[in-house]
Scaffold this motif. Structure first.
Motif, PDB file in Angstrom:
ATOM      1  N   VAL A 121     -29.883   4.044  20.094  1.00 47.77           N
ATOM      2  CA  VAL A 121     -31.320   3.364  20.172  1.00 47.77           C
ATOM      3  C   VAL A 121     -32.187   4.198  19.148  1.00 47.77           C
ATOM      4  CG1 VAL A 121     -33.214   2.978  21.598  1.00 47.77           C
ATOM      5  CG2 VAL A 121     -30.911   2.526  22.396  1.00 47.77           C
ATOM      6  N   VAL A 122     -32.215   5.522  19.479  1.00 46.84           N
ATOM      7  CA  VAL A 122     -33.119   6.486  18.427  1.00 46.84           C
ATOM      8  C   VAL A 122     -32.881   5.916  16.938  1.00 46.84           C
ATOM      9  CG1 VAL A 122     -33.688   8.839  17.879  1.00 46.84           C
ATOM     10  CG2 VAL A 122     -33.549   8.102  20.278  1.00 46.84           C
ATOM     11  N   ASN A 123     -31.543   6.106  16.643  1.00 48.17           N
ATOM     12  CA  ASN A 123     -31.092   5.774  15.389  1.00 48.17           C
ATOM     13  C   ASN A 123     -31.583   4.515  14.799  1.00 48.17           C
ATOM     14  OD1 ASN A 123     -29.803   8.345  14.856  1.00 48.17           O
ATOM     15  ND2 ASN A 123     -27.906   7.621  15.468  1.00 48.17           N
ATOM     16  N   LEU A 124     -31.474   3.522  15.727  1.00 41.47           N
ATOM     17  CA  LEU A 124     -31.878   2.317  15.247  1.00 41.47           C
ATOM     18  C   LEU A 124     -33.543   2.127  15.026  1.00 41.47           C
ATOM     19  CD1 LEU A 124     -31.005  -0.850  14.884  1.00 41.47           C
ATOM     20  CD2 LEU A 124     -31.528  -1.242  17.423  1.00 41.47           C
ATOM     21  N   LEU A 125     -34.010   2.834  15.767  1.00 39.85           N
ATOM     22  CA  LEU A 125     -35.780   2.766  15.648  1.00 39.85           C
ATOM     23  C   LEU A 125     -36.063   3.658  14.482  1.00 39.85           C
ATOM     24  CD1 LEU A 125     -36.684   2.860  19.719  1.00 39.85           C
ATOM     25  CD2 LEU A 125     -36.836   0.869  18.047  1.00 39.85           C
ATOM     26  N   THR A 126     -35.333   4.916  14.320  1.00 42.18           N
ATOM     27  CA  THR A 126     -36.008   5.849  13.510  1.00 42.18           C
ATOM     28  C   THR A 126     -35.497   5.790  11.849  1.00 42.18           C
ATOM     29  OG1 THR A 126     -34.573   7.417  13.969  1.00 42.18           O
ATOM     30  CG2 THR A 126     -36.506   7.365  15.157  1.00 42.18           C
ATOM     31  N   GLY A 127     -34.302   5.127  12.023  1.00 43.77           N
ATOM     32  CA  GLY A 127     -33.359   4.948  10.504  1.00 43.77           C
ATOM     33  C   GLY A 127     -32.701   6.435  10.485  1.00 43.77           C
ATOM     34  N   GLY A 128     -32.757   7.231  11.596  1.00 47.98           N
ATOM     35  CA  GLY A 128     -31.952   8.472  11.394  1.00 47.98           C
ATOM     36  C   GLY A 128     -30.510   8.504  11.435  1.00 47.98           C
ATOM     37  N   ASN A 129     -29.838   9.703  11.397  1.00 45.11           N
ATOM     38  CA  ASN A 129     -28.609   9.589  11.800  1.00 45.11           C
ATOM     39  C   ASN A 129     -28.004  10.597  12.565  1.00 45.11           C
ATOM     40  OD1 ASN A 129     -25.632   8.925  11.330  1.00 45.11           O
ATOM     41  ND2 ASN A 129     -25.494  10.609   9.689  1.00 45.11           N
ATOM     42  N   PHE A 180     -32.273  14.982  18.828  1.00 43.30           N
ATOM     43  CA  PHE A 180     -31.137  14.349  19.404  1.00 43.30           C
ATOM     44  C   PHE A 180     -29.832  14.608  18.770  1.00 43.30           C
ATOM     45  CE2 PHE A 180     -34.945  11.826  20.176  1.00 43.30           C
ATOM     46  CZ  PHE A 180     -34.908  11.620  21.607  1.00 43.30           C
ATOM     47  N   ASN A 181     -29.470  15.645  18.363  1.00 47.69           N
ATOM     48  CA  ASN A 181     -28.140  16.029  18.155  1.00 47.69           C
ATOM     49  C   ASN A 181     -27.613  16.802  19.455  1.00 47.69           C
ATOM     50  OD1 ASN A 181     -27.815  15.194  15.541  1.00 47.69           O
ATOM     51  ND2 ASN A 181     -29.397  16.866  14.896  1.00 47.69           N
ATOM     52  N   LEU A 182     -26.370  16.634  19.531  1.00 48.58           N
ATOM     53  CA  LEU A 182     -25.589  17.202  20.910  1.00 48.58           C
ATOM     54  C   LEU A 182     -25.967  18.871  20.878  1.00 48.58           C
ATOM     55  CD1 LEU A 182     -23.732  16.396  23.196  1.00 48.58           C
ATOM     56  CD2 LEU A 182     -21.776  17.200  21.590  1.00 48.58           C
ATOM     57  N   CYS A 183     -26.049  19.583  19.908  1.00 48.04           N
ATOM     58  CA  CYS A 183     -26.264  20.988  19.813  1.00 48.04           C
ATOM     59  C   CYS A 183     -27.710  21.054  20.295  1.00 48.04           C
ATOM     60  CB  CYS A 183     -25.787  21.584  18.456  1.00 48.04           C
ATOM     61  SG  CYS A 183     -24.027  21.730  18.395  1.00 48.04           S
ATOM     62  N   CYS A 214     -24.190   7.127  12.672  1.00 44.53           N
ATOM     63  CA  CYS A 214     -24.312   6.120  11.609  1.00 44.53           C
ATOM     64  C   CYS A 214     -23.266   6.546  10.490  1.00 44.53           C
ATOM     65  CB  CYS A 214     -25.594   6.051  11.047  1.00 44.53           C
ATOM     66  SG  CYS A 214     -26.796   5.283  12.399  1.00 44.53           S
ATOM     67  N   GLU A 215     -23.301   7.691   9.898  1.00 44.00           N
ATOM     68  CA  GLU A 215     -22.293   8.068   9.159  1.00 44.00           C
ATOM     69  C   GLU A 215     -21.820   9.331   9.075  1.00 44.00           C
ATOM     70  OE1 GLU A 215     -24.241   8.456   5.061  1.00 44.00           O
ATOM     71  OE2 GLU A 215     -25.877   7.963   5.881  1.00 44.00           O
ATOM     72  N   LYS A 216     -20.750   9.941   8.409  1.00 41.53           N
ATOM     73  CA  LYS A 216     -20.134  11.157   8.589  1.00 41.53           C
ATOM     74  C   LYS A 216     -21.239  12.111   7.917  1.00 41.53           C
ATOM     75  CE  LYS A 216     -15.679   9.334   8.668  1.00 41.53           C
ATOM     76  NZ  LYS A 216     -14.132   9.456   7.867  1.00 41.53           N
ATOM     77  N   PRO A 217     -21.082  13.450   8.304  1.00 45.29           N
ATOM     78  CA  PRO A 217     -21.729  14.493   7.465  1.00 45.29           C
ATOM     79  C   PRO A 217     -21.313  14.974   6.049  1.00 45.29           C
ATOM     80  CG  PRO A 217     -20.233  15.375   9.162  1.00 45.29           C
ATOM     81  CD  PRO A 217     -20.332  14.134   9.481  1.00 45.29           C
ATOM     82  N   PRO A 218     -22.250  15.268   5.352  1.00 49.34           N
ATOM     83  CA  PRO A 218     -21.512  15.574   3.875  1.00 49.34           C
ATOM     84  C   PRO A 218     -20.501  16.536   3.776  1.00 49.34           C
ATOM     85  CG  PRO A 218     -23.935  16.121   4.241  1.00 49.34           C
ATOM     86  CD  PRO A 218     -23.539  15.417   5.396  1.00 49.34           C
ATOM     87  N   GLY A 268     -24.925   9.207  24.072  1.00 46.97           N
ATOM     88  CA  GLY A 268     -24.665   8.506  22.679  1.00 46.97           C
ATOM     89  C   GLY A 268     -25.479   7.266  22.698  1.00 46.97           C
ATOM     90  N   ILE A 269     -25.525   6.520  23.932  1.00 46.54           N
ATOM     91  CA  ILE A 269     -26.494   5.197  23.836  1.00 46.54           C
ATOM     92  C   ILE A 269     -27.901   5.457  23.620  1.00 46.54           C
ATOM     93  CG2 ILE A 269     -27.237   3.288  25.479  1.00 46.54           C
ATOM     94  CD1 ILE A 269     -24.820   3.510  26.987  1.00 46.54           C
ATOM     95  N   ILE A 270     -28.282   6.420  24.114  1.00 45.99           N
ATOM     96  CA  ILE A 270     -29.873   7.004  23.864  1.00 45.99           C
ATOM     97  C   ILE A 270     -29.959   7.382  22.374  1.00 45.99           C
ATOM     98  CG2 ILE A 270     -31.644   8.570  24.128  1.00 45.99           C
ATOM     99  CD1 ILE A 270     -30.594   8.871  26.971  1.00 45.99           C
TER     100      ILE A 270
END
Length: 251
Positions: free
Chosen positions: A182-190, A84-87, A195-199, A177-179
């Protein structure tokens, strides 16, 4: 070989524009130049079909190896290992396009590829891995191929985007982006860094805090789409001017 695939990398992490980083970029640029030089030869059958299938297979294999590495090292998770990353989405769209020659997919990956993967190549986020670890090679092969395939379709198949392609791609970006949200909300992912910037250092560092940097990214995406479309817009303008002059000369 174990160190090559190891989860714990003890070597020097990749630094932006270090010799290894620049070397990877030069290789990618070199392949693009070769595609342009040999574009006429690559249009001949059966080489045209063979090259398309070969590139598509290579792209698929490297992505499967990436997921296999997640499983091998025991880090596979719903939070980080889903496509679910753009690349990652661009990679799977390109694989479908290469095996089907679908122009409607090219319209999207032209902007996703040049806009997203190019930025990733300039500011790579490999979580501290560097040369000669597996992640170094996989990252640059994956993102390099994304860009290379865009130029391959332009040079060899003579595909080109249109103004409507920009609108279509922007709608696709919003839906994606909407999808992902939702995936981030369900999985707690980024995924896609919503949800936050890359390190690692990236363009997002100067775009303000969350969630404002997401809106800034949408604006930058729109500007980027326009910029990468400019070569075709300029070409169309020049050709139109020539046609007008030619028509006037006949009067």
């Amino acid at each position: 070989m174990e160190k090559f695939f190891s989860l714990y990398y003890k070597g020097q992490p990749l630094k932006v524009f270090s010799p290894h980083h620049r070397a990877a970029l030069y290789v990618i640029l070199g392949v693009i130049i070769l595609l342009y030089i040999f574009r006429d030869k690559l249009r001949e059958e059966p080489l045209k079909k063979t090259s398309r299938y070969t590139i598509g297979t290579l792209l698929l294999v490297q992505q499967l190896l990436y997921y296999a590495w997640h499983i091998y090292t025991g880090i596979w998770s719903l939070q980080e290992s889903l496509p679910f990353n753009l690349c990652a989405v661009t990679i799977f769209l390109e694989i479908i396009m290469l095996f089907s020659e679908r122009y409607d997919i090219f319209e999207i990956i032209y902007f996703f590829g040049l806009g997203g993967a190019t930025q990733a190549l300039i500011t790579p986020d490999i979580q501290g891995y560097g040369f000669p670890h597996f992640r170094f090679f996989q990252f640059f092969i994956a993102h390099g191929l994304i860009v290379i395939i865009v130029f391959y379709m332009v040079f060899v198949y003579q595909y080109r985007p249109t103004i409507k392609s920009i609108i279509k791609t922007f709608k696709m970006l919003i839906a994606f982006g909407i999808i992902v949200a939702v995936v981030n909300l369900l999985t707690g992912g980024n995924y896609s860094y919503l949800c936050e910037k890359p390190p690692s250092p990236s363009l997002m560092d100067i775009l303000g805090p969350w969630p404002w940097y997401i809106l800034s990214l949408l604006g930058i995406a729109t500007l980027t789409f326009i910029i990468v479309y400019l070569p075709f817009a300029i070409k169309d303008y020049i050709e139109k001017r020539k046609e007008v002059k030619k028509a006037k000369s006949k009067v």
